[in-house]
Design an enzyme around this catalytic site. Sequence first.
Site, PDB file in Angstrom:
ATOM      1  N   GLN A  63       0.814  -1.216   0.000  1.00 13.58           N
ATOM      2  CA  GLN A  63       0.000   0.000   0.000  1.00 13.58           C
ATOM      3  C   GLN A  63       0.849   1.269   0.000  1.00 13.58           C
ATOM      4  O   GLN A  63       0.327   2.371  -0.178  1.00 13.58           O
ATOM      5  CB  GLN A  63      -0.944   0.010   1.201  1.00 13.58           C
ATOM      6  CG  GLN A  63      -0.233   0.166   2.536  1.00 13.58           C
ATOM      7  CD  GLN A  63      -1.167  -0.017   3.709  1.00 13.58           C
ATOM      8  OE1 GLN A  63      -1.561  -1.130   4.041  1.00 13.58           O
ATOM      9  NE2 GLN A  63      -1.514   1.094   4.354  1.00 13.58           N
ATOM     10  N   CYS A  69      -5.111   0.149   3.794  1.00 12.07           N
ATOM     11  CA  CYS A  69      -4.996  -1.256   4.197  1.00 12.07           C
ATOM     12  C   CYS A  69      -6.312  -2.005   4.098  1.00 12.07           C
ATOM     13  O   CYS A  69      -6.352  -3.168   3.693  1.00 12.07           O
ATOM     14  CB  CYS A  69      -4.441  -1.343   5.611  1.00 12.07           C
ATOM     15  SG  CYS A  69      -5.459  -0.503   6.849  1.00 12.07           S
ATOM     16  N   HIS A 363      -5.519  -0.955  11.737  1.00 11.26           N
ATOM     17  CA  HIS A 363      -4.980  -1.567  10.530  1.00 11.26           C
ATOM     18  C   HIS A 363      -5.793  -2.801  10.181  1.00 11.26           C
ATOM     19  O   HIS A 363      -6.260  -3.522  11.072  1.00 11.26           O
ATOM     20  CB  HIS A 363      -3.518  -1.959  10.774  1.00 11.26           C
ATOM     21  CG  HIS A 363      -2.761  -2.368   9.552  1.00 11.26           C
ATOM     22  ND1 HIS A 363      -2.711  -1.618   8.402  1.00 11.26           N
ATOM     23  CD2 HIS A 363      -1.988  -3.478   9.304  1.00 11.26           C
ATOM     24  CE1 HIS A 363      -1.954  -2.229   7.505  1.00 11.26           C
ATOM     25  NE2 HIS A 363      -1.506  -3.362   8.024  1.00 11.26           N
ATOM     26  N   ASN A 384       0.127  -9.154   5.310  1.00 10.13           N
ATOM     27  CA  ASN A 384       0.111  -7.701   5.439  1.00 10.13           C
ATOM     28  C   ASN A 384       0.116  -7.068   4.051  1.00 10.13           C
ATOM     29  O   ASN A 384       0.163  -7.769   3.030  1.00 10.13           O
ATOM     30  CB  ASN A 384       1.312  -7.244   6.263  1.00 10.13           C
ATOM     31  CG  ASN A 384       1.066  -5.923   6.969  1.00 10.13           C
ATOM     32  OD1 ASN A 384       0.175  -5.164   6.606  1.00 10.13           O
ATOM     33  ND2 ASN A 384       1.856  -5.637   7.982  1.00 10.13           N
TER      34      ASN A 384
END
Length: 442
Positions: A63, A69, A363, A384
Amino acid sequence: MSEITKELTQKFASDFKDNNKQNALQRGVVKNGIRASAENVSAQVNNVPVFSVDVKTGKVANQKQSGRCWMFAALNTFRHKMLNQFQLKDFELSQNYTFFWDKYEKANYFYENILATANQELTSRKVAFLLQTPQQDGGQWDMIVSIFQKYGVVPKTAMPESSNSSNSRELNTYLNKKLRKDATVLRRLVAEGKTPAEIQTVKAELLQEVYNFLAISLGTPPETFDFEYRDEEQAYHLERGLTPQTFYDKYIGVDLDDYVSIINAPTADKPYNQSYTVEMLGNVVGGKEVKYLNVAMDTFKKLAIAQLEQGESVWFGCDVGQSSTRDTGIMSLDAYDVNDLFDINFDMTKAERLDYGESLMTHAMVLTGVDLVDGQSTKWKVENSWGEKVGDKGFFVASDAWMDEYTYQIVVRKEFLTAEQLAAFEAEPTVLAPWDPMGALA
């Protein structure tokens, strides 16, 4: 009120100077920093990245310098399905495309909330809340669902990244500057007694400016495009004249109404097995309502495990900065021993952290695996969206205890809920205040 006296401070300084342990710690922490001095290698030893349940995924996305996110996590869950179904390699959906429409819709959502509160004083908490951050990059699961359902999705090749999507600070600065200026216009029209029709005409002019601003900054979203790729067997594929909606229907085909948001918020004001929503939280006017079912943590984890065991990854929201190492990708309560370092007890319960502003969802990522021992989870595999240079090629490991303390939301299929849980979710939700921690944007 009691002031700090000079004598009291002198006593503290003298006590510190006479403590050899604290002086030794001072030398190490001043030079190396708090976290580096408190880090525990044992956290890595206890969280080896091997899992009994492991969903197949491709490379992690990045990102970059943006707060997208929640979009990346949602698009990654779609990407996992596409990689396996169509034998794709290194494929991504366009995050810039959803970013454009989210900004566009958030501007309108802000305008409508400004109009709804136009008769309140600027000092009212709701108006101040709106003006503090008119819009931002973050969001919730139901908000990205609203974008998908209204605008569809496109492959990254149809709308690639832009400078301002990869680094959104300047875009947000100027878009928020515009929205605050527009708030003065809309509130003035209400104060002057203009008709709803007259106000909506002006709002449309303001939205045109927002569209122009976004198109200049991010590019123009495609209405039609061609989808061209080679699969892992090197077979060539081409489909022409797709729209974002037809692409979604053919290549993703997920019924988003089959999914529900589950939270764990163990605070006194949110009894378990009840549904909740948050006032003034959303992006698409007329879109999907943000709604959660609050459950105990053991139920929360069982629902996530059930979906993983069926080979489907899980969107989840957490407080990623708490007790986690960015370089090694370990999220564990013993990642740092700050209590011993300072001889101070920093511990709070999960409920206390939420109630006192110490923690909230910051997040969103994707659960792609879990390690089960005798049916109980011990650690979790996390995809992630920070690129491959962190963690294990971009993947993190969360200890089960860390999940208990710092994970707040998952998204699972309705089929995993009991009849009682589904009824509780579908019941009329309790409305939380706009500033409630469960209204945090990932």
